[in-house]
Design an enzyme around this catalytic site. Structure first.
Site, PDB file in Angstrom:
ATOM      1  CB  ALA A 153       5.333  -4.133 -17.856  1.00 28.13           C
ATOM      2  CE1 TYR A 154       3.163   4.274 -16.803  1.00 28.03           C
ATOM      3  CE2 TYR A 154       3.924   4.209 -14.523  1.00 28.03           C
ATOM      4  CZ  TYR A 154       3.450   4.913 -15.607  1.00 28.03           C
ATOM      5  OH  TYR A 154       3.272   6.274 -15.513  1.00 28.03           O
ATOM      6  CB  SER A 155       8.446   0.408 -13.055  1.00 28.71           C
ATOM      7  OG  SER A 155       7.440   0.787 -12.142  1.00 28.71           O
TER       8      SER A 155
END
Length: 297
Positions: A153-155
């Site tokens: 999700a961060y990526s």
């Protein structure tokens, strides 16, 4: 005797995520270089801390459109010339989880803070930036080029920020507003401790089927990512220097890959086939995890 000129020369900049980590260090560095720094923070105690450091506290919540609008009004009212020279979007969070079992609400929150919020803040301050023919610096990550497992999700948010920055740079070129991206690699902030805590909390909440599919891989890889930052991370001042360069260079670069492993990761993403890159990344995580479990450093 006339004082020596400073890089900032009293020009105003807004720095988001200025309560800790890269944002806080960048805000202090810019202030020391002569910029008038509005330090955007969420909590009252962080606003008080910013004030003691000679910064101008700006209460701002990336998930609250009203908060962003109020912050923009405050800066507009405060600037007599109506010009804002720089906006540094450095706020962010990491929500770890196997994507298959990540709650949709958590995924949306990751994107809201790491991508949508960056755009809404930029929209709010663009009239002031356009008047100054100023600069926008978006702090992304090498994860915006190479996605690690279990922080997908961060990526996704950082990949989106990279694309958003490219589009903004091209759209704003006629206005004279330049957009740069800073891509930190491993940085030694409070991130390792926070990531370790969040990985273990997320692991504890996994349903039995998730543990069946992923075993302890999520826990080992998450700890390995945190360990990598703790052991090899560059000081956050490395990123602050890149932010300063993006704001002051006569011809700023479109991207600054900085910090431990950043250059090699970005180069690998350009040159290596996807499957070879997958193998190298997973092998590195395995080796770090193995070293951690045996106590090797």
């Amino acid at each position: 005797m006339k004082a020596a000129p400073t890089a900032g020369n009293g020009r105003a900049v807004v720095v988001t995520g200025a309560s800790r980590g890269i944002g806080a260090v960048s805000a202090v560095r810019l202030s020391s270089e002569g910029f008038r720094v509005y330090a955007a923070v969420r909590a009252a105690r962080d606003a008080d801390e910013a004030r003691t450091l000679g910064l101008i506290p700006l209460r701002l919540d990336l998930t609250d459109a009203g908060s962003i609008e109020a912050a923009a009004h405050q800066v507009t009212a405060d600037l007599a010339d109506g010009e804002l020279y720089g906006l540094v979007n450095s706020a962010g969070i990491v929500l770890p989880a196997p994507l298959e079992h990540m709650r949709a609400a958590d995924f949306r929150h990751q994107l809201e803070v790491g991508l949508t919020g960056q755009l809404v803040v930029t929209q709010a301050f663009l009239p002031l930036l356009r008047a100054a023919r100023g600069r926008i610096v978006n702090v992304s990550s090498v994860s915006g080029r190479v996605a690690s497992p279990f922080i997908g999700a961060y990526s996704a948010a950082k990949h989106g920020l990279e694309g958003l920055s490219d589009a903004l740079r091209r759209e704003l070129r006629p206005s004279g507003v330049h957009v740069s991206v800073v891509q930190p690699g491993a940085i030694a902030t409070e991130l390792p401790a926070v990531l370790m805590r969040d990985v273990e909390a997320a692991y504890a909440e996994l349903p039995p089927v998730a543990r069946q599919h992923y075993g302890d891989t999520f826990l080992r890889y998450g700890r390995a990512l945190a360990e990598n930052h703790a052991r090899h991370g560059s000081p956050p001042e490395t990123v602050a220097r890149a932010v300063l360069a993006a704001l002051t260079a006569r011809r700023p670069r479109t991207r600054y890959a900085v910090g431990a492993q950043a250059g090699s990761v970005v180069t690998a993403s350009r040159l290596l086939p996807d499957r070879l890159l997958d193998w190298l990344l997973l092998r590195t995580l395995e080796r770090t995890a193995a070293g951690r479990s045996t106590g090797r450093r």
